[in-house]
Design an enzyme around this catalytic site. Sequence first.
Site: not given
Ligand code: SAH
Length: 352
Positions: A102, A113, A156, A186, A210, A330
């Site tokens: 990853c 987010c 990122g 992603s 999403l 994540c």
């Molecule tokens: N910027 C990219 C990659 C981010 S990390 C994206 O948004 O897809 C990969 C995934 O982890 C994304 O789906 C992100 O929303 C999720 N993620 C981020 N923070 C999280 C959290 N605290 N708990 C669960 N998933 C999370």
Amino acid sequence: MTSRYGATRDDLARIVEHLGEPPYRARQLHEGLYELRRPLEALTNLSKDLRARLADALPLAFTADAEQHGDHGMTTKWLWRAADGSQVETVLMRYPDRATVCVSSQAGCAMACTFCATGQAGFERHLDSGEILEQILRAQHGSPERVSNVVFMGMGEPLANTDAVLDACTRLHDDVGLSARHITVSTVGVVPGMESLADFALPVTLAVSLHAPDDALRERLVPLDRRYPIDAVLGAAREYASRKGRRVTFEYACIDGVNDHPAQADALARRLLGFRGGTHVNLIPLNPTGGFPGRASPRARIEAFASALRAHGVQASIRQNRGTDIDAACGQLRSRIAPGTWTPGRSATMAP
Ligand code: SAH
């Protein structure tokens, strides 16, 4: 000066020539670094003296600030530091016969987010493709299993750094030998980036974060939704699926009482119909982060959500959380512990 993994095959040829060595040395170097995936120091078909001169000419982009082991040694997280002080993290997830890395595509993230630790910390800078490659190859050096999959799910937003990310994908395919479908990009839904990815030669796997079935909720979790609402994001994802013939994955962080009601599963499923190749929803129990008050949905609720999706013919799986014991899950990367205090050995009892 180009970094060790930022150097292309042509760069390697020039550097080897500059060091007064015959051209076949460049081929040996490329084969050792990429096909055999060994560290430069371990390429014993090159003399010790040549390895030392190559190490000077091709410096690594990162030094390791810390390395932690979790999941009984099956998950490793690195905290890297670049010469300018930027820090990024990489996670290696080992399985019995393969491994997934990853990777981070930026130091920090501008997408903000609300539930994501990186989003809470803000943006520092883009990584270049050599810095992305280096994360994967150095993770490989720490893995007895061959790295077969790369997911751009670290720090990122990859499609806010599209040139470097697509260049890294090309080199992962051409130099490292990964199959395009085993590379997952992603995105939070950067529509122009998704269009560039559709124009890109390689059919990499697209994953879209999403997290909500409607814009009213999604824009509270993902501020970019105001710019690119769900319809626009799904339109770009449909276009990707039909151009590439690849199934698109949707990520959905399950937040207790926020986005996990069965009626929300129904609404989500209705929006995901009509994709060429079908869709797949990855349900991720929320990992709690300091700046967000939500909790993970209980397991039974996530299972009910998955069943509701499946009842509409939408495939769903519940993602197994790796690395929670070392803050490698994540959205947790670089969280909680202030720079400089994050030391190796915190979870030494977990090391193999
Ligand atoms: N910027 C990219 C990659 C981010 S990390 C994206 O948004 O897809 C990969 C995934 O982890 C994304 O789906 C992100 O929303 C999720 N993620 C981020 N923070 C999280 C959290 N605290 N708990 C669960 N998933 C999370």
